[in-house]
Motif scaffolding. Structure first.
Motif, mmCIF file in Angstrom:
data_model
loop_
_atom_site.group_PDB
_atom_site.id
_atom_site.type_symbol
_atom_site.label_atom_id
_atom_site.label_comp_id
_atom_site.label_asym_id
_atom_site.label_seq_id
_atom_site.Cartn_x
_atom_site.Cartn_y
_atom_site.Cartn_z
ATOM 1 N N ASP A 38 7.216 3.694 -5.784
ATOM 2 C CA ASP A 38 7.329 2.381 -5.147
ATOM 3 C C ASP A 38 6.638 2.384 -3.783
ATOM 4 O OD1 ASP A 38 8.890 1.171 -7.178
ATOM 5 O OD2 ASP A 38 10.688 2.154 -6.403
ATOM 6 N N MET A 39 6.843 3.444 -3.023
ATOM 7 C CA MET A 39 6.236 3.545 -1.698
ATOM 8 C C MET A 39 4.708 3.583 -1.775
ATOM 9 S SD MET A 39 8.560 3.619 0.722
ATOM 10 C CE MET A 39 9.417 2.358 -0.216
ATOM 11 N N LYS A 40 4.195 4.318 -2.765
ATOM 12 C CA LYS A 40 2.734 4.398 -2.947
ATOM 13 C C LYS A 40 2.178 3.033 -3.360
ATOM 14 C CE LYS A 40 -1.292 6.477 -3.504
ATOM 15 N NZ LYS A 40 -1.620 7.234 -4.729
ATOM 16 N N LYS A 41 2.884 2.355 -4.260
ATOM 17 C CA LYS A 41 2.446 1.042 -4.738
ATOM 18 C C LYS A 41 2.404 0.032 -3.594
ATOM 19 C CE LYS A 41 3.500 -2.393 -8.319
ATOM 20 N NZ LYS A 41 4.442 -2.761 -9.409
ATOM 21 N N ARG A 93 -4.555 5.603 13.228
ATOM 22 C CA ARG A 93 -3.093 5.675 13.106
ATOM 23 C C ARG A 93 -2.449 4.324 13.424
ATOM 24 N NH1 ARG A 93 -0.739 9.842 16.968
ATOM 25 N NH2 ARG A 93 -2.106 11.240 15.784
ATOM 26 N N MET A 94 -2.910 3.695 14.500
ATOM 27 C CA MET A 94 -2.353 2.393 14.882
ATOM 28 C C MET A 94 -2.684 1.330 13.839
ATOM 29 S SD MET A 94 -2.890 2.296 19.014
ATOM 30 C CE MET A 94 -2.061 3.489 20.084
ATOM 31 N N ASP A 95 -3.921 1.372 13.317
ATOM 32 C CA ASP A 95 -4.308 0.407 12.272
ATOM 33 C C ASP A 95 -3.471 0.603 11.013
ATOM 34 O OD1 ASP A 95 -6.207 -0.706 13.891
ATOM 35 O OD2 ASP A 95 -7.901 0.380 13.025
ATOM 36 N N LYS A 96 -3.190 1.863 10.696
ATOM 37 C CA LYS A 96 -2.400 2.199 9.496
ATOM 38 C C LYS A 96 -1.058 1.480 9.511
ATOM 39 C CE LYS A 96 -0.075 6.291 7.540
ATOM 40 N NZ LYS A 96 -0.724 6.452 6.238
ATOM 41 N N TYR A 97 -0.368 1.529 10.658
ATOM 42 C CA TYR A 97 0.961 0.923 10.740
ATOM 43 C C TYR A 97 0.900 -0.574 11.035
ATOM 44 C CZ TYR A 97 2.887 5.520 10.219
ATOM 45 O OH TYR A 97 3.219 6.744 9.691
ATOM 46 N N SER A 98 -0.145 -1.011 11.705
ATOM 47 C CA SER A 98 -0.295 -2.445 11.986
ATOM 48 C C SER A 98 -0.544 -3.233 10.707
ATOM 49 C CB SER A 98 -1.457 -2.683 12.959
ATOM 50 O OG SER A 98 -1.201 -2.091 14.202
ATOM 51 N N ASN A 99 -1.185 -2.592 9.732
ATOM 52 C CA ASN A 99 -1.548 -3.281 8.492
ATOM 53 C C ASN A 99 -0.448 -3.259 7.429
ATOM 54 O OD1 ASN A 99 -4.087 -3.937 9.473
ATOM 55 N ND2 ASN A 99 -5.003 -2.011 8.772
ATOM 56 N N MET A 100 0.673 -2.635 7.733
ATOM 57 C CA MET A 100 1.765 -2.574 6.758
ATOM 58 C C MET A 100 2.533 -3.895 6.717
ATOM 59 S SD MET A 100 3.424 1.201 7.172
ATOM 60 C CE MET A 100 2.504 2.680 6.759
ATOM 61 N N GLY A 101 2.924 -4.290 5.506
ATOM 62 C CA GLY A 101 3.741 -5.486 5.360
ATOM 63 C C GLY A 101 2.924 -6.767 5.350
ATOM 64 N N GLU A 102 3.602 -7.862 5.112
ATOM 65 C CA GLU A 102 2.973 -9.183 5.096
ATOM 66 C C GLU A 102 3.614 -10.048 6.177
ATOM 67 O OE1 GLU A 102 3.124 -10.925 1.273
ATOM 68 O OE2 GLU A 102 2.239 -9.186 0.242
ATOM 69 N N TYR A 103 2.772 -10.742 6.911
ATOM 70 C CA TYR A 103 3.309 -11.566 7.980
ATOM 71 C C TYR A 103 2.342 -12.708 8.296
ATOM 72 C CZ TYR A 103 0.081 -8.670 10.678
ATOM 73 O OH TYR A 103 -1.031 -8.010 11.128
ATOM 74 N N LYS A 104 2.847 -13.729 9.000
ATOM 75 C CA LYS A 104 2.024 -14.858 9.432
ATOM 76 C C LYS A 104 2.149 -14.997 10.931
ATOM 77 C CE LYS A 104 1.605 -18.169 5.642
ATOM 78 N NZ LYS A 104 1.986 -19.538 5.177
#
Length: 317
Positions: free
Chosen positions: A253-256, A305-316
């Motif tokens: 699930d985490m990989k997906k 590293r910062m981009d990796k975590y900034s791009n996680m999830g969906e947001y508006k």
């Protein structure tokens, strides 16, 4: 070997195979064909069970008492080169969080991880793998030391959560975890994180920010455990299996969801069935990740590293 509930069919067949082998050794009766049939059925049963595990069954495997813990991985990967370091230089040494220097494949690493106990006495000594604030402050001290000398960091996550006791809150549990997350994002050396067992809540995140994040196949990573989720939503622990499915907490699930970089495969039955193979897989993934990160400039490393975590999830916005 201890067996989980869903592994009982395997236990029955292994017992039958043992009896068949004993009969063959202690009598003149030829039971070789019978033993081969049992072996074949045993192999088929193992594949059927372990290839179709539910989320809750993977949670159970991640907690298996025979599963290798942080120190088992460290000893296997680093051997005699490992030197454990102690204390947060503020309050005391937290036995639930271990860390130190060692070498893997000739390369020096600072390794940090939560350590559980093997029996009642050591579980109390290690506080069941639940670190206090001083544990996270010790981890941060060691990361900063690694940064000072340009040594890459490995973190091994295996905790049911940070210790929730009153004394932990009095000493700033939330601040200690938040400080670690803040500092790990800015750490100027490569950070490789591996979930080797349970990855629960802020207790995992306190050492869980990495350039590369891997999970062993039969582990879980979530904001809350299935039991706690069940007790909140259904006022009972009886719905933990449904909660595990709904939380999407397995490595797959985490990989997906693109929250981790890759899954480290485990031997059939789990890491405890063939520790040597598990340790070799760990070493392979660690060295591969390090080779991908070692030549990056500090600016590129931190930016990625910062981009990796900034791009996680969906947001508006």
């Amino acid at each position: 070997m201890e067996y989980l509930d869903f592994e009982l069919p395997i236990k029955e067949l292994e017992d039958q195979l043992d009896k068949c082998t004993v009969i063959g050794q202690e009598s003149d009766v030829d039971v070789s064909n019978t033993c081969k049939q049992i072996e074949k059925k045993l192999e088929e049963t193992k594949k059927k069970i372990y290839k179709n595990l539910t989320a809750w069954q993977r949670v159970q495997l991640s907690r298996h008492p025979s599963r290798p813990y942080t120190m088992d991985h460290v000893k296997a990967l680093m051997g005699d080169t490992f030197l454990e370091l102690f204390g947060d230089r503020g309050f005391k040494d937290d036995k639930a969080m271990i860390g130190g220097l060692g070498k893997i494949g000739g390369q020096s690493f600072m390794v940090i991880g939560q350590q559980k106990g093997y029996n009642t006495k050591t579980r109390q000594y290690r506080n069941f793998g639940m670190a206090n604030p001083e544990g996270y402050r010790k981890a941060l001290r060691l990361m900063k030391m690694a940064e000072k000398f340009g040594i890459p960091v490995i973190t091994l996550v295996d905790t049911p959560g940070a210790y929730p006791g009153l004394e932990a809150e009095e000493r700033g549990q939330g601040e200690a975890i938040a400080r670690n997350i803040f500092e790990m994002v800015r750490l100027k050396v490569p950070v490789i994180t591996i979930i080797i067992g349970e990855g629960a809540s802020g207790g995992a995140l306190g050492i869980g920010v990495g350039d590369k994040v891997f999970m062993l196949e039969n582990t879980w990573y979530s904001v809350i455990s299935p039991e706690s989720c069940s007790s909140i939503l259904w006022r009972s622990w009886e719905f933990k299996e449904q909660a595990a499915e709904a939380l999407k907490l397995t490595s797959f699930d985490m990989k997906k969801q693109k929250l981790i970089d890759d899954i480290i495969p485990e031997p059939l039955g789990g890491a405890h069935y063939d520790r040597a193979t598990t340790f070799k897989s760990m070493e392979k993934y660690i060295l591969k990740a390090y080779n991908e990160l070692k030549d990056l400039s500090t600016t590129d490393l931190l930016s990625k590293r910062m981009d990796k975590y900034s791009n996680m999830g969906e947001y508006k916005e």
